[in-house]
Design a protein around this motif. Structure first.
Motif, PDB file in Angstrom:
ATOM      1  N   ASP A 215       0.834  -1.199   0.000  1.00  0.00           N
ATOM      2  CA  ASP A 215       0.000   0.000   0.000  1.00  0.00           C
ATOM      3  C   ASP A 215       0.867   1.246   0.000  1.00  0.00           C
ATOM      4  O   ASP A 215       2.084   1.185   0.178  1.00  0.00           O
ATOM      5  CB  ASP A 215      -1.027  -0.005   1.139  1.00  0.00           C
ATOM      6  CG  ASP A 215      -0.421   0.405   2.457  1.00  0.00           C
ATOM      7  OD1 ASP A 215       0.812   0.310   2.602  1.00  0.00           O
ATOM      8  OD2 ASP A 215      -1.176   0.827   3.345  1.00  0.00           O
ATOM      9  N   GLY A 229      -4.634   6.120   6.062  1.00  0.00           N
ATOM     10  CA  GLY A 229      -4.955   4.690   6.146  1.00  0.00           C
ATOM     11  C   GLY A 229      -4.439   3.933   4.927  1.00  0.00           C
ATOM     12  O   GLY A 229      -4.329   2.711   4.959  1.00  0.00           O
ATOM     13  N   TYR A 272      -1.261 -10.064   9.252  1.00  0.00           N
ATOM     14  CA  TYR A 272      -0.772  -9.081   8.281  1.00  0.00           C
ATOM     15  C   TYR A 272       0.414  -8.347   8.895  1.00  0.00           C
ATOM     16  O   TYR A 272       0.260  -7.322   9.535  1.00  0.00           O
ATOM     17  CB  TYR A 272      -1.967  -8.186   7.940  1.00  0.00           C
ATOM     18  CG  TYR A 272      -1.766  -6.799   7.398  1.00  0.00           C
ATOM     19  CD1 TYR A 272      -0.671  -6.434   6.637  1.00  0.00           C
ATOM     20  CD2 TYR A 272      -2.726  -5.838   7.633  1.00  0.00           C
ATOM     21  CE1 TYR A 272      -0.549  -5.146   6.155  1.00  0.00           C
ATOM     22  CE2 TYR A 272      -2.621  -4.549   7.158  1.00  0.00           C
ATOM     23  CZ  TYR A 272      -1.526  -4.209   6.430  1.00  0.00           C
ATOM     24  OH  TYR A 272      -1.414  -2.926   5.965  1.00  0.00           O
ATOM     25  N   ARG A 291      -5.678  -8.665  10.973  1.00  0.00           N
ATOM     26  CA  ARG A 291      -6.833  -8.340  10.112  1.00  0.00           C
ATOM     27  C   ARG A 291      -6.346  -8.209   8.682  1.00  0.00           C
ATOM     28  O   ARG A 291      -5.157  -8.327   8.429  1.00  0.00           O
ATOM     29  CB  ARG A 291      -7.394  -6.991  10.564  1.00  0.00           C
ATOM     30  CG  ARG A 291      -6.309  -5.924  10.513  1.00  0.00           C
ATOM     31  CD  ARG A 291      -6.762  -4.586  11.029  1.00  0.00           C
ATOM     32  NE  ARG A 291      -5.661  -3.654  11.116  1.00  0.00           N
ATOM     33  CZ  ARG A 291      -5.161  -2.958  10.117  1.00  0.00           C
ATOM     34  NH1 ARG A 291      -5.694  -3.058   8.914  1.00  0.00           N
ATOM     35  NH2 ARG A 291      -4.145  -2.158  10.283  1.00  0.00           N
ATOM     36  N   GLY A 293      -5.500  -5.810   5.476  1.00  0.00           N
ATOM     37  CA  GLY A 293      -5.156  -4.417   5.213  1.00  0.00           C
ATOM     38  C   GLY A 293      -6.210  -3.767   4.329  1.00  0.00           C
ATOM     39  O   GLY A 293      -6.892  -4.423   3.560  1.00  0.00           O
ATOM     40  N   ASP A 294      -6.309  -2.474   4.461  1.00  0.00           N
ATOM     41  CA  ASP A 294      -7.177  -1.663   3.610  1.00  0.00           C
ATOM     42  C   ASP A 294      -6.292  -0.532   3.101  1.00  0.00           C
ATOM     43  O   ASP A 294      -5.807   0.250   3.910  1.00  0.00           O
ATOM     44  CB  ASP A 294      -8.340  -1.124   4.458  1.00  0.00           C
ATOM     45  CG  ASP A 294      -9.326  -0.299   3.663  1.00  0.00           C
ATOM     46  OD1 ASP A 294      -8.987   0.135   2.554  1.00  0.00           O
ATOM     47  OD2 ASP A 294     -10.437  -0.067   4.165  1.00  0.00           O
ATOM     48  N   PRO A 295      -5.944  -0.449   1.842  1.00  0.00           N
ATOM     49  CA  PRO A 295      -6.561  -1.025   0.644  1.00  0.00           C
ATOM     50  C   PRO A 295      -5.962  -2.331   0.110  1.00  0.00           C
ATOM     51  O   PRO A 295      -6.347  -2.724  -0.999  1.00  0.00           O
ATOM     52  CB  PRO A 295      -6.348   0.076  -0.383  1.00  0.00           C
ATOM     53  CG  PRO A 295      -5.057   0.706   0.008  1.00  0.00           C
ATOM     54  CD  PRO A 295      -4.961   0.590   1.496  1.00  0.00           C
ATOM     55  N   GLU A 296      -5.100  -3.015   0.862  1.00  0.00           N
ATOM     56  CA  GLU A 296      -4.541  -4.257   0.317  1.00  0.00           C
ATOM     57  C   GLU A 296      -5.636  -5.286   0.011  1.00  0.00           C
ATOM     58  O   GLU A 296      -5.566  -6.016  -0.987  1.00  0.00           O
ATOM     59  CB  GLU A 296      -3.538  -4.880   1.291  1.00  0.00           C
ATOM     60  CG  GLU A 296      -2.249  -4.087   1.437  1.00  0.00           C
ATOM     61  CD  GLU A 296      -2.308  -3.118   2.596  1.00  0.00           C
ATOM     62  OE1 GLU A 296      -3.380  -2.534   2.845  1.00  0.00           O
ATOM     63  OE2 GLU A 296      -1.274  -2.935   3.250  1.00  0.00           O
TER      64      GLU A 296
HETATM   65  N1  GLY Z   1      -3.064  -0.392   4.675  1.00  0.00           N
HETATM   66  C1  GLY Z   1      -2.801  -0.110   6.020  1.00  0.00           C
HETATM   67  C2  GLY Z   1      -3.631  -0.795   6.982  1.00  0.00           C
HETATM   68  O1  GLY Z   1      -4.611  -1.435   6.670  1.00  0.00           O
HETATM   69  O2  GLY Z   1      -3.285  -0.717   8.155  1.00  0.00           O
END
Ligand code: GLY
Ligand code: AMP
Length: 426
Positions: A215, A229, A272, A291, A293-296
């Motif tokens: 990311d 984020g 992660y 958990r 990742g966001d945006p992974e």
């Molecule tokens: N991409 C960063 C996170 O989900 O923490």
């Protein structure tokens, strides 16, 4: 009868995971608490906060949920999986004891030290005077000061010098900028290298790595601006090699899963680790996240060709070793459209135009959105992740940007170099 699955969260990660679950023949209903305008297209939103564990447990009972799939960090350290499992509900996600690997950086660092998992040398403090004395002592060295608890990804302060480290200790321990997340601090050596991460699907005893995904955390092009984020992601990661992947599996993921089981905290769910690859090439763990990742998750879901529900159910039942999983060889690029001002203050309620103008095979995953006046309006800092998958990296990037630029809302901004630069380096 297919399963009724519960997710908790409101990001584009949850939309991507709900979208993928929707393709499973074994899933009947998907509920997302609280969800957003995008999850409402593929699932049913339930207005319960991810931190309201009683509310989630009650919703699971009232909605006859038969599977919980953990995606975001909040509910697990508060014991959601423990509570649901006690009621006989299978869960893909860590117990509170296992989620300590993310929720307490102090615990995670000690765990790594005990198990010989490479991480930056560190000390843990509960007392400000002791921490300040340690930082003030000896030769000056670059340090990172971290609030031990969950701090929405903002609790790590990377410092250039002693003054900076003392200021960071003051912010966390005296001004208590992260509240009780700062009751304990980790002071560690600052590492140099490039950052990446790994995702592993875990069943308590076995872990299967997903393809790599990187990311882009800074708000602006060229890795400038504040940490966010995540402003976009690419899978596979640009600098990943088979040798590095093997090292991550051998030196980080396998000993972590074995160590958690040995510590009586078997880890089920997505692990992660955030990693620094140093020069010469060695893998160091910066932190563990418990958990997706966001945006992974958005780019990983775009590359998952097999059934996500079957995979997570196998993990929840401790039989991951037998599960089939197929990932596409194609590349996926995700570009985040954010509200002007993010990660600082920003306005919401702007109407989003162009959502129907994207190509049928491009995905628009919603984060801060909600339905209003017959349309969709902005409702958060990160608003959408636009994802494209294609045979080459260049095609995936072009398609992601081509589609992202068809969407407009007042103040919209995106990074222009997702998947074009290698990402963060220090
Ligand atoms: N991409 C960063 C996170 O989900 O923490
Ligand atoms: P964390 O929340 O621990 O992942 O830290 C957030 C960010 O701080 C990471 O993504 C890195 O950019 C940076 N960081 C954390 N620990 C270190 C370290 N020991 N050396 C250099 N940078 C770090």
């Amino acid at each position: 009868m297919g399963a009724r699955v519960l997710l908790a969260g409101m990001g584009a990660r949850e939309h991507a995971i709900a979208w993928k679950l929707r393709q499973s023949p074994d899933v009947d209903e998907i509920y997302v608490a609280p969800g957003n305008a995008g999850t409402a297209q593929v699932a049913t939103n339930v207005s319960v906060s991810p931190r309201d564990i009683d509310g989630l447990v009650n919703a699971a009972r009232d909605l006859n949920i038969d599977f919980y799939l953990a995606t975001m960090d909040d509910p697990q350290p508060l014991g959601l999986v423990d509570r649901l499992r006690a009621r006989g509900l299978p869960c893909y996600g860590p117990t509170a004891a296992a989620a300590a690997i993310e929720a307490s950086k102090a615990w995670a660092k000690q765990f790594m030290a005990d198990r010989g998992i490479a991480t930056a040398p560190f000390r843990v403090f509960r007392d400000h005077a002791e921490a300040a004395a340690y930082v003030g002592d000896g030769a000056e060295r670059p340090l990172v000061v971290k609030a031990s608890g969950l701090a929405a990804g903002k609790g790590a302060l990377v410092c250039d010098d002693r003054e900076g480290a003392l200021a960071a200790l003051h912010a966390i321990m005296v001004r208590r900028e992260f509240g009780e997340a700062g009751d304990e601090v980790v002071v560690e050596e600052r590492l140099r290298g490039w950052e990446t991460s790994a995702h592993a699907i875990c069943d308590g005893h076995t872990a299967v790595l997903t393809p790599s995904a990187t990311d882009y955390k800074r708000a602006l092009d060229g890795d400038h601006g504040l940490n966010t984020g995540g402003m976009g992601a690419v899978s596979p990661g640009l600098l990943m090699t088979p040798a590095l992947t093997a090292a991550i599996e051998r030196e980080v993921v396998a000993p972590t899963i074995a160590g958690m089981a040995a510590a009586g905290r078997p880890y089920t769910g997505t692990l992660y680790p955030g990693l620094m690859i140093t020069q010469p090439e060695e893998v160091r763990v910066l932190e563990f996240n418990a958990r997706f990742g966001d945006p992974e998750a958005q780019v990983l879901m775009a590359r998952l060709d097999s059934d996500l529900f079957a995979l997570c159910r196998a993990a929840a039942e401790g039989r991951l070793a037998d599960a089939a999983v197929a990932w596409s060889d194609e590349h996926a690029v995700g570009v985040v459209l954010a509200s002007g001002g993010y990660p600082g203050p920003y306005a919401t309620g702007h109407r989003i135009e162009g959502l129907d103008d994207v190509d049928p095979d491009a995905r628009v995953f919603h984060a801060g959105t909600k339905e209003a006046d017959g349309g969709v309006v902005t409702n958060g800092g990160r608003v959408l992740t636009v994802v494209a998958r294609a045979p080459t990296l260049i095609q995936a990037r072009e398609r992601a940007y081509d589609n992202a630029r068809r969407i407009y809302f007042k103040g919209v901004f995106m990074r222009n170099d997702i998947a074009a630069t290698i990402g963060p380096r220090t």
